[in-house]
Design a protein around this motif. Structure first.
Motif, short mmCIF file in Angstrom:
data_model
loop_
_atom_site.label_atom_id
_atom_site.label_comp_id
_atom_site.label_asym_id
_atom_site.label_seq_id
_atom_site.Cartn_x
_atom_site.Cartn_y
_atom_site.Cartn_z
N LEU A 171 0.83 -1.20 0.00
CA LEU A 171 0.00 0.00 0.00
C LEU A 171 0.86 1.26 0.00
N ARG A 172 1.97 1.21 0.71
CA ARG A 172 2.86 2.38 0.75
C ARG A 172 3.48 2.67 -0.60
N ARG A 173 3.57 1.66 -1.46
CA ARG A 173 4.14 1.86 -2.79
C ARG A 173 3.09 2.15 -3.85
N ASN A 174 1.83 2.17 -3.45
CA ASN A 174 0.73 2.35 -4.41
C ASN A 174 0.23 3.79 -4.34
N PRO A 175 0.40 4.57 -5.42
CA PRO A 175 -0.09 5.97 -5.40
C PRO A 175 -1.59 6.07 -5.17
N GLY A 176 -2.36 5.15 -5.76
CA GLY A 176 -3.80 5.19 -5.57
C GLY A 176 -4.19 4.99 -4.12
N ALA A 177 -3.48 4.09 -3.43
CA ALA A 177 -3.76 3.85 -2.02
C ALA A 177 -3.43 5.09 -1.19
N ILE A 178 -2.34 5.75 -1.52
CA ILE A 178 -1.95 6.94 -0.77
C ILE A 178 -2.97 8.05 -0.94
N VAL A 179 -3.39 8.28 -2.20
CA VAL A 179 -4.40 9.32 -2.45
C VAL A 179 -5.70 8.98 -1.75
N GLY A 180 -6.14 7.72 -1.85
CA GLY A 180 -7.37 7.32 -1.18
C GLY A 180 -7.29 7.47 0.32
N ALA A 181 -6.15 7.07 0.91
CA ALA A 181 -5.98 7.18 2.36
C ALA A 181 -6.01 8.64 2.81
N ILE A 182 -5.40 9.52 2.03
CA ILE A 182 -5.40 10.95 2.38
C ILE A 182 -6.82 11.50 2.35
N ILE A 183 -7.58 11.16 1.31
CA ILE A 183 -8.97 11.64 1.20
C ILE A 183 -9.80 11.13 2.38
N VAL A 184 -9.66 9.85 2.68
CA VAL A 184 -10.43 9.26 3.79
C VAL A 184 -10.03 9.91 5.12
N LEU A 185 -8.73 10.11 5.32
CA LEU A 185 -8.25 10.71 6.56
C LEU A 185 -8.78 12.13 6.72
N VAL A 186 -8.75 12.91 5.65
CA VAL A 186 -9.27 14.28 5.70
C VAL A 186 -10.76 14.26 6.01
#
Length: 313
Positions: free
Chosen positions: A38-53
């Protein structure tokens, strides 16, 4: 000819990189490997940021919102053909009733998060129970449970949710229950299929040959190894819950007054103001779409990270 050493190096680097990743993942647990991927996946990072916000805005709504959820600070400024837009006092402008649009959006995030989480918990709990019974006992129990699931899946999810909410009554609780019931057959079928795939594995046969009871084998071995797809699906269903809650509120099944701070209700209230102030519909729609996108991106990335077929990528 020895060839270009730089070219040879460029060809071997990707191979070494894949080999190093395989060595790092060797012996690590499933969720540890998934987290690394997940840390290497840009889509996961973007999704996690949106969910966290989204989660932070919902939790910190009392601190972030300039006004209370039911406050109408600009009601004296509203005219039949004029709704004040963004200003220094009201950053996104006012709505038809004089409420601060920014505050309504922030409080709406809390309402959407609460409905999404509670409905998914209901659907997950019911689906786990039904899928566990079907996958553990099999036979006639499995047939009866799956025919019930097929019956529920034969009805479009939104239509079923509307019917349930209409019967229960117009309230946020009705929306939560309606969306949760719609999710039950999805989780049940997924868990049942995963358990059936695990029942033929060697470790299950070994546990049974040692004389362990069916309850011990199912709860201690089969269920823990079958739960991962269900967890991934729960992440994806949060996105669906946010969209469906907005749809039910838009149809007037969520209860509350026209000034209720909930994204679906805000869309309903903005229908008659599209020509005067289209932003009243645009901002809630953007919030719903971005939040659903965040959960979807993270859920799909988590599915790929836990999929054994893609572990070597």
């Amino acid at each position: 000819m020895t060839g270009d050493p730089n070219a040879q190096s460029s060809l071997t680097d990707p191979v070494l990189h894949v080999a190093n990743k395989a060595e790092d993942d060797a012996g690590a647990g499933l969720w540890t490997v998934a987290f690394r991927r997940l840390r290497r996946n840009p889509g996961a990072i973007v999704g996690a940021i949106i969910v966290l916000v989204f989660v932070l805005v919902a939790v910190l709504a009392p601190l972030l919102a300039p006004y209370a959820a039911d406050a109408l600070p600009g009601r004296t400024l509203i005219r039949p053909t004029f709704i004040p837009g963004p200003s220094d006092t009201y950053r996104l402008g006012l709505d038809r009733y004089g409420g601060d649009l920014l505050s309504k959006l922030i409080w709406g995030a809390r309402a959407s998060l609460l409905i999404g989480v509670l409905s998914t918990v209901i659907g997950l709990s019911g689906g786990l129970l039904l899928g566990l019974v079907a996958g553990a006992f099999g036979g006639k129990t499995d047939v009866v449970a799956m025919r019930f699931v097929d019956l529920m899946l034969s009805v479009p999810s939104l239509l079923l949710a509307v019917s349930i909410a209409a019967v229960i009554g117009q309230s946020p609780s009705a929306v939560v229950i309606a969306i949760g019931v719609v999710q039950v057959p999805i989780f049940a079928r997924l868990l049942r299929g995963s358990m059936l795939a695990q029942r033929g594995q060697d470790y299950v046969l070994a546990a049974s040959s040692l004389g362990l009871s069916r309850r011990t084998v199912v709860l201690g071995h089969v269920l823990p190894n079958s739960i991962n797809p269900v967890i991934v699906q729960a992440t994806l269903m949060l996105a669906t819950a946010v969209i469906e809650s907005a749809a039910l509120s838009f149809l007037g099944l969520g209860g509350g007054s026209p000034t209720t701070a909930e994204w679906g209700r805000m869309l309903t209230a903005a229908q008659n103001e599209l020509e005067v102030a289209p932003r009243l519909a645009m901002w809630p729609g953007v919030c719903i779409a971005v939040t659903a996108l965040g959960f979807t991106l993270f859920g799909e990335s988590l599915r790929e990270a836990l999929d054994p077929k893609t572990r070597k990528r």
